[in-house]
Design a protein around this motif. Structure first.
Motif, PDB file in Angstrom:
ATOM      1  N   MET A   1       0.841  -1.187   0.000  1.00  0.00           N
ATOM      2  CA  MET A   1       0.000   0.000   0.000  1.00  0.00           C
ATOM      3  C   MET A   1       0.883   1.245   0.000  1.00  0.00           C
ATOM      4  SD  MET A   1      -2.724   1.358   2.842  1.00  0.00           S
ATOM      5  CE  MET A   1      -4.010   0.269   2.311  1.00  0.00           C
ATOM      6  N   ARG A   2       0.512   2.172  -0.815  1.00  0.00           N
ATOM      7  CA  ARG A   2       1.217   3.457  -0.845  1.00  0.00           C
ATOM      8  C   ARG A   2       0.730   4.299   0.329  1.00  0.00           C
ATOM      9  NH1 ARG A   2      -0.623   2.379  -5.957  1.00  0.00           N
ATOM     10  NH2 ARG A   2       0.991   1.981  -7.484  1.00  0.00           N
ATOM     11  N   TRP A   3       1.630   5.119   0.876  1.00  0.00           N
ATOM     12  CA  TRP A   3       1.251   5.898   2.054  1.00  0.00           C
ATOM     13  C   TRP A   3       0.101   6.840   1.751  1.00  0.00           C
ATOM     14  CZ3 TRP A   3       1.190  11.151   2.294  1.00  0.00           C
ATOM     15  CH2 TRP A   3       1.968  11.861   1.386  1.00  0.00           C
ATOM     16  N   ARG A   4       0.023   7.326   0.524  1.00  0.00           N
ATOM     17  CA  ARG A   4      -1.031   8.288   0.184  1.00  0.00           C
ATOM     18  C   ARG A   4      -2.413   7.656   0.165  1.00  0.00           C
ATOM     19  NH1 ARG A   4      -2.758   8.051  -4.970  1.00  0.00           N
ATOM     20  NH2 ARG A   4      -1.652   6.659  -6.366  1.00  0.00           N
ATOM     21  N   GLU A   5      -2.470   6.317   0.275  1.00  0.00           N
ATOM     22  CA  GLU A   5      -3.742   5.593   0.278  1.00  0.00           C
ATOM     23  C   GLU A   5      -4.071   5.024   1.655  1.00  0.00           C
ATOM     24  OE1 GLU A   5      -2.783   2.797  -2.768  1.00  0.00           O
ATOM     25  OE2 GLU A   5      -3.403   4.148  -4.369  1.00  0.00           O
ATOM     26  N   SER A   6      -3.256   5.327   2.648  1.00  0.00           N
ATOM     27  CA  SER A   6      -3.477   4.849   4.008  1.00  0.00           C
ATOM     28  C   SER A   6      -4.055   5.980   4.849  1.00  0.00           C
ATOM     29  CB  SER A   6      -2.159   4.375   4.621  1.00  0.00           C
ATOM     30  OG  SER A   6      -2.287   4.251   6.027  1.00  0.00           O
ATOM     31  N   PRO A   7      -5.298   5.845   5.328  1.00  0.00           N
ATOM     32  CA  PRO A   7      -5.889   6.926   6.127  1.00  0.00           C
ATOM     33  C   PRO A   7      -5.027   7.341   7.322  1.00  0.00           C
ATOM     34  CG  PRO A   7      -7.568   5.336   5.523  1.00  0.00           C
ATOM     35  CD  PRO A   7      -6.244   4.747   5.107  1.00  0.00           C
ATOM     36  N   ALA A   9      -1.737   7.042   7.656  1.00  0.00           N
ATOM     37  CA  ALA A   9      -0.534   7.713   7.177  1.00  0.00           C
ATOM     38  C   ALA A   9      -0.853   9.131   6.700  1.00  0.00           C
ATOM     39  CB  ALA A   9       0.116   6.909   6.058  1.00  0.00           C
ATOM     40  N   VAL A  10      -1.955   9.293   5.992  1.00  0.00           N
ATOM     41  CA  VAL A  10      -2.358  10.614   5.521  1.00  0.00           C
ATOM     42  C   VAL A  10      -2.567  11.554   6.710  1.00  0.00           C
ATOM     43  CG1 VAL A  10      -4.217  11.906   4.386  1.00  0.00           C
ATOM     44  CG2 VAL A  10      -3.321   9.813   3.336  1.00  0.00           C
ATOM     45  N   ARG A  11      -3.254  11.070   7.730  1.00  0.00           N
ATOM     46  CA  ARG A  11      -3.489  11.901   8.921  1.00  0.00           C
ATOM     47  C   ARG A  11      -2.180  12.215   9.637  1.00  0.00           C
ATOM     48  NH1 ARG A  11      -7.812   8.102   9.324  1.00  0.00           N
ATOM     49  NH2 ARG A  11      -9.663   9.044   8.450  1.00  0.00           N
ATOM     50  N   ALA A  12      -1.260  11.265   9.677  1.00  0.00           N
ATOM     51  CA  ALA A  12       0.031  11.486  10.330  1.00  0.00           C
ATOM     52  C   ALA A  12       0.846  12.545   9.587  1.00  0.00           C
ATOM     53  CB  ALA A  12       0.812  10.176  10.420  1.00  0.00           C
ATOM     54  N   VAL A  13       0.799  12.534   8.269  1.00  0.00           N
ATOM     55  CA  VAL A  13       1.527  13.541   7.483  1.00  0.00           C
ATOM     56  C   VAL A  13       0.945  14.923   7.744  1.00  0.00           C
ATOM     57  CG1 VAL A  13       1.983  14.355   5.130  1.00  0.00           C
ATOM     58  CG2 VAL A  13       2.335  11.950   5.714  1.00  0.00           C
ATOM     59  N   ILE A  14      -0.377  15.026   7.724  1.00  0.00           N
ATOM     60  CA  ILE A  14      -1.007  16.319   7.996  1.00  0.00           C
ATOM     61  C   ILE A  14      -0.635  16.801   9.398  1.00  0.00           C
ATOM     62  CG2 ILE A  14      -3.233  17.492   8.306  1.00  0.00           C
ATOM     63  CD1 ILE A  14      -4.302  15.571   6.051  1.00  0.00           C
ATOM     64  N   ALA A  15      -0.672  15.914  10.364  1.00  0.00           N
ATOM     65  CA  ALA A  15      -0.310  16.277  11.739  1.00  0.00           C
ATOM     66  C   ALA A  15       1.147  16.703  11.837  1.00  0.00           C
ATOM     67  CB  ALA A  15      -0.583  15.096  12.672  1.00  0.00           C
ATOM     68  N   ALA A  16       2.026  16.062  11.083  1.00  0.00           N
ATOM     69  CA  ALA A  16       3.448  16.404  11.122  1.00  0.00           C
ATOM     70  C   ALA A  16       3.696  17.830  10.637  1.00  0.00           C
ATOM     71  CB  ALA A  16       4.253  15.412  10.288  1.00  0.00           C
ATOM     72  N   SER A  39     -10.321  13.641   5.629  1.00  0.00           N
ATOM     73  CA  SER A  39     -11.612  12.953   5.745  1.00  0.00           C
ATOM     74  C   SER A  39     -11.646  11.644   4.969  1.00  0.00           C
ATOM     75  CB  SER A  39     -12.740  13.855   5.251  1.00  0.00           C
ATOM     76  OG  SER A  39     -12.840  14.986   6.065  1.00  0.00           O
ATOM     77  N   THR A  40     -11.095  11.671   3.759  1.00  0.00           N
ATOM     78  CA  THR A  40     -11.146  10.476   2.911  1.00  0.00           C
ATOM     79  C   THR A  40      -9.997   9.511   3.178  1.00  0.00           C
ATOM     80  OG1 THR A  40      -9.878  11.495   1.112  1.00  0.00           O
ATOM     81  CG2 THR A  40     -12.295  11.727   1.047  1.00  0.00           C
ATOM     82  N   GLY A  41      -8.905  10.042   3.769  1.00  0.00           N
ATOM     83  CA  GLY A  41      -7.734   9.206   4.019  1.00  0.00           C
ATOM     84  C   GLY A  41      -6.935   8.906   2.764  1.00  0.00           C
ATOM     85  N   ARG A  42      -7.079   9.761   1.771  1.00  0.00           N
ATOM     86  CA  ARG A  42      -6.363   9.561   0.493  1.00  0.00           C
ATOM     87  C   ARG A  42      -5.875  10.895  -0.043  1.00  0.00           C
ATOM     88  NH1 ARG A  42      -7.524   4.653  -2.292  1.00  0.00           N
ATOM     89  NH2 ARG A  42      -7.011   5.718  -4.214  1.00  0.00           N
ATOM     90  N   GLY A  59      12.191  20.023   7.112  1.00  0.00           N
ATOM     91  CA  GLY A  59      13.013  19.049   7.809  1.00  0.00           C
ATOM     92  C   GLY A  59      12.260  17.789   8.208  1.00  0.00           C
ATOM     93  N   LEU A  60      11.125  17.555   7.563  1.00  0.00           N
ATOM     94  CA  LEU A  60      10.329  16.350   7.826  1.00  0.00           C
ATOM     95  C   LEU A  60      10.707  15.263   6.824  1.00  0.00           C
ATOM     96  CD1 LEU A  60       6.834  18.065   8.181  1.00  0.00           C
ATOM     97  CD2 LEU A  60       8.349  17.344  10.045  1.00  0.00           C
ATOM     98  N   VAL A  61      10.687  14.032   7.278  1.00  0.00           N
ATOM     99  CA  VAL A  61      10.974  12.902   6.398  1.00  0.00           C
ATOM    100  C   VAL A  61       9.693  12.074   6.296  1.00  0.00           C
ATOM    101  CG1 VAL A  61      12.410  10.874   6.020  1.00  0.00           C
ATOM    102  CG2 VAL A  61      13.389  12.912   7.108  1.00  0.00           C
ATOM    103  N   ILE A  62       9.046  12.148   5.154  1.00  0.00           N
ATOM    104  CA  ILE A  62       7.769  11.463   4.958  1.00  0.00           C
ATOM    105  C   ILE A  62       7.895   9.973   5.252  1.00  0.00           C
ATOM    106  CG2 ILE A  62       6.004  10.827   3.252  1.00  0.00           C
ATOM    107  CD1 ILE A  62       5.748  13.726   4.061  1.00  0.00           C
ATOM    108  N   ALA A  63       8.951   9.354   4.784  1.00  0.00           N
ATOM    109  CA  ALA A  63       9.121   7.907   5.003  1.00  0.00           C
ATOM    110  C   ALA A  63       9.102   7.557   6.488  1.00  0.00           C
ATOM    111  CB  ALA A  63      10.409   7.423   4.355  1.00  0.00           C
ATOM    112  N   ASP A  64       9.715   8.398   7.312  1.00  0.00           N
ATOM    113  CA  ASP A  64       9.729   8.150   8.752  1.00  0.00           C
ATOM    114  C   ASP A  64       8.350   8.361   9.372  1.00  0.00           C
ATOM    115  OD1 ASP A  64      12.435   7.645   8.548  1.00  0.00           O
ATOM    116  OD2 ASP A  64      13.040   9.608   9.329  1.00  0.00           O
ATOM    117  N   ILE A  65       7.632   9.350   8.873  1.00  0.00           N
ATOM    118  CA  ILE A  65       6.301   9.659   9.405  1.00  0.00           C
ATOM    119  C   ILE A  65       5.319   8.541   9.109  1.00  0.00           C
ATOM    120  CG2 ILE A  65       4.334  11.250   9.207  1.00  0.00           C
ATOM    121  CD1 ILE A  65       6.489  13.422   8.471  1.00  0.00           C
ATOM    122  N   VAL A  66       5.378   7.999   7.914  1.00  0.00           N
ATOM    123  CA  VAL A  66       4.371   7.014   7.488  1.00  0.00           C
ATOM    124  C   VAL A  66       4.768   5.570   7.768  1.00  0.00           C
ATOM    125  CG1 VAL A  66       3.521   8.586   5.717  1.00  0.00           C
ATOM    126  CG2 VAL A  66       5.188   6.831   5.093  1.00  0.00           C
TER     127      VAL A  66
END
Length: 79
Positions: A1-7, A9-16, A39-42, A59-66
């Motif tokens: 699963m790609r992170w952009r399709e994981s609700p 992970a999407v919420r974690a990126v926004i929070a970061a 809302s959609t998680g995508r 200075g955020l690393v998406i891979a670490d966040i998701v």
């Protein structure tokens, strides 16, 4: 699963980024659009590059966040 399709992970990126408003202020997308992603998680594929560039500037690393929210890719031949 790609992170952009994981609700999660999407919420974690926004929070970061600090939430909807701080993420929107990075010029990624309007608040309403980011709210829709939450809302959609995508997140649409074509938005990922802008998110990754903005994350890098902060200075955020998406891979670490998701990482906690996506399974590692399976090796070929693994059952």
């Amino acid at each position: 699963m790609r992170w952009r399709e994981s609700p999660e992970a999407v919420r974690a990126v926004i929070a970061a980024f600090g939430g909807l408003t701080p993420m929107a202020k990075e010029g990624i997308a309007p608040i309403q659009t980011i709210s829709s992603w939450r809302s959609t998680g995508r997140i649409p594929k074509w938005r990922v590059e802008a998110i990754e560039l903005a994350a890098e500037r902060k200075g955020l690393v998406i891979a670490d966040i998701v990482a906690p929210f996506i399974a590692p890719p399976r090796e070929a031949g693994a059952a």
